[in-house]
Design an enzyme around this catalytic site. Sequence first.
Site, PDB file in Angstrom:
ATOM      1  N   ASP A 285      -8.989   5.140  -2.407  1.00  0.00           N
ATOM      2  CA  ASP A 285      -7.853   5.754  -3.099  1.00  0.00           C
ATOM      3  C   ASP A 285      -8.394   6.499  -4.322  1.00  0.00           C
ATOM      4  O   ASP A 285      -9.622   6.598  -4.512  1.00  0.00           O
ATOM      5  CB  ASP A 285      -6.802   4.693  -3.473  1.00  0.00           C
ATOM      6  CG  ASP A 285      -7.301   3.719  -4.536  1.00  0.00           C
ATOM      7  OD1 ASP A 285      -8.499   3.783  -4.901  1.00  0.00           O
ATOM      8  OD2 ASP A 285      -6.495   2.907  -5.012  1.00  0.00           O
TER       9      ASP A 285
ATOM     10  N   TYR B 120      -6.609   5.971   3.894  1.00  0.00           N
ATOM     11  CA  TYR B 120      -6.695   4.950   2.849  1.00  0.00           C
ATOM     12  C   TYR B 120      -5.882   3.700   3.232  1.00  0.00           C
ATOM     13  O   TYR B 120      -6.376   2.574   3.168  1.00  0.00           O
ATOM     14  CB  TYR B 120      -6.199   5.515   1.506  1.00  0.00           C
ATOM     15  CG  TYR B 120      -5.873   4.426   0.547  1.00  0.00           C
ATOM     16  CD1 TYR B 120      -6.891   3.645   0.015  1.00  0.00           C
ATOM     17  CD2 TYR B 120      -4.552   4.115   0.221  1.00  0.00           C
ATOM     18  CE1 TYR B 120      -6.602   2.580  -0.823  1.00  0.00           C
ATOM     19  CE2 TYR B 120      -4.262   3.068  -0.618  1.00  0.00           C
ATOM     20  CZ  TYR B 120      -5.289   2.305  -1.139  1.00  0.00           C
ATOM     21  OH  TYR B 120      -4.991   1.245  -1.947  1.00  0.00           O
TER      22      TYR B 120
ATOM     23  N   GLU C 111       0.832  -1.209   0.000  1.00  0.00           N
ATOM     24  CA  GLU C 111       0.000   0.000   0.000  1.00  0.00           C
ATOM     25  C   GLU C 111       0.863   1.254   0.000  1.00  0.00           C
ATOM     26  O   GLU C 111       0.555   2.232  -0.671  1.00  0.00           O
ATOM     27  CB  GLU C 111      -0.949   0.015   1.208  1.00  0.00           C
ATOM     28  CG  GLU C 111      -2.041  -1.045   1.164  1.00  0.00           C
ATOM     29  CD  GLU C 111      -3.001  -0.898  -0.021  1.00  0.00           C
ATOM     30  OE1 GLU C 111      -2.974   0.146  -0.690  1.00  0.00           O
ATOM     31  OE2 GLU C 111      -3.743  -1.842  -0.298  1.00  0.00           O
TER      32      GLU C 111
END
Length: 362
Positions: free
Chosen positions: A144, A126, A43
Site C-alpha cells: 500500500d 494490495y 482492507e
Amino acid sequence: MLNTTANFRRRLLRWYDAHHRHLPWRVVAADGAPDPYHVLVSELMLQQTQVATVVPYFHRFLEAFPTLADLAAADEQRVLKAWQGLGYYSRARNLLAAARRVMRDYGGKLPADRRQLLSLPGIGPYTAGGVSSIAYGRREAAVDANVARVLCRLDLIEGTWALQQLGLRAQEILPRGAAMARIGDFNSALMELGATVCKPRRPDCAACPVRRHCEACAAGAQERIPARRVKAPVPRVRRWTYCVASDRRWLIEQRPSRGRWAGLWQFATLDADAPHRLGVAVTAPAPLMQFTHALTHRRYHFQVLLCRAKRPRAALPAGRRWMTLAGLKDYPLPRPHARIAAMLAEITAPRAPAPTPPRSGC
Ligand code: SF4
C-alpha cells in the site's frame, strides 16, 4: 540495495510485537489467524481512509453483517447506509458484490489464492496480497502507500518508481523457512511502520527498528523520498440543493446508479453550472445554509434553499419520494445531505415552552 537478511525481518517483527496498535480486525480466531472476512472488510475500508475513522465503522458494519453470508444476503441500500459517511461508496458496492460471488462460487469461504481473490469485484493487488498473507499466511506481498514509502526509503529510490517494481521487492524480503509462519505479521509490520514511524513528513528514524538497513537514513535523504508530486488544482463544483417541504415531509431523490454517491439519496439537487428543472412547483426559495464539502479531487460548494411544494404531496416519478426526517434514517445519504438533514431537524424541532414567570402578590 536493502540487505535482506534475517536480521532485518527479526528486528521488524520484534518491534511489531512490542508496538503494534491493537486494531479490531487483527483479533485472531481459534486457528491463530484473523477472520478472512474481517481482514477483507478492514482492507476495503482502509483504502483512502485513516485507521481512527475506520474503527467505529468496522464495529458497526460487523454488528449489522456479522458474517460474509449475512452481508451477501443484505439489501444494497442497507449496506450503503452502514457505509454512510465513510465515502468512496464503490468500495461498499464492490464488497457486497464480492461477498455474493464468494457465496456463489466458493461455497461462502473467501479464497486464499491471490489470483482467485483478484477475480473478485473491488479487490486489487494490495487487497489480495493483504487477505492472502494476513488471513491465510500465504507468501504474498501487500504494497500500500505506506509500504511503498518504506521500501523507497530503505532502498534509496529517489526518482519515480513502478508499483510492480516495489511489489517484487516486497515479495523478495518476505520471511522464508521457519519464519514463514509470520508472513501476515511481517506485512502488517511494514504497513504499521509506514503508518506510525516512517511517516510521509518527518519520519521518526530515531525510533525506527530497521534504521541500520535504511539507505535513505544513511544518506540523510529520507525527507525527500518519495518525491512530492505536484498536485493538480482541485476543481470547484457548485450545487443548488432545494429542501422542498410538504406536509412535514421532504422531497428526496435517488442519485444515478453510476458516478459519485451512486445509488444514495439526497434532497433535490441541481448542478448550478448546468441546471435542469426542479420538477415540482415550489414557493419562492429562501436561503438556508451554504457550505463547502471537500473531497480529494473535487470541492463541492452547496447553496441550500428552503421552500414549500405548491401542491401538497404531489405525485412523484420513480426515484423521488416525500420522506419525513425521521424516515431518513433508513436511507443512505451522502455526507453533505446528512448535514442538511441535521440542520432541518434542528430548525423544525419543537421548542421547549418558555418558563412561566412566578406569580407575584399576596
Ligand atoms: Fe523510514 Fe527512517 Fe526507518 Fe528509514 S530509518 S525506514 S526513513 S523511519
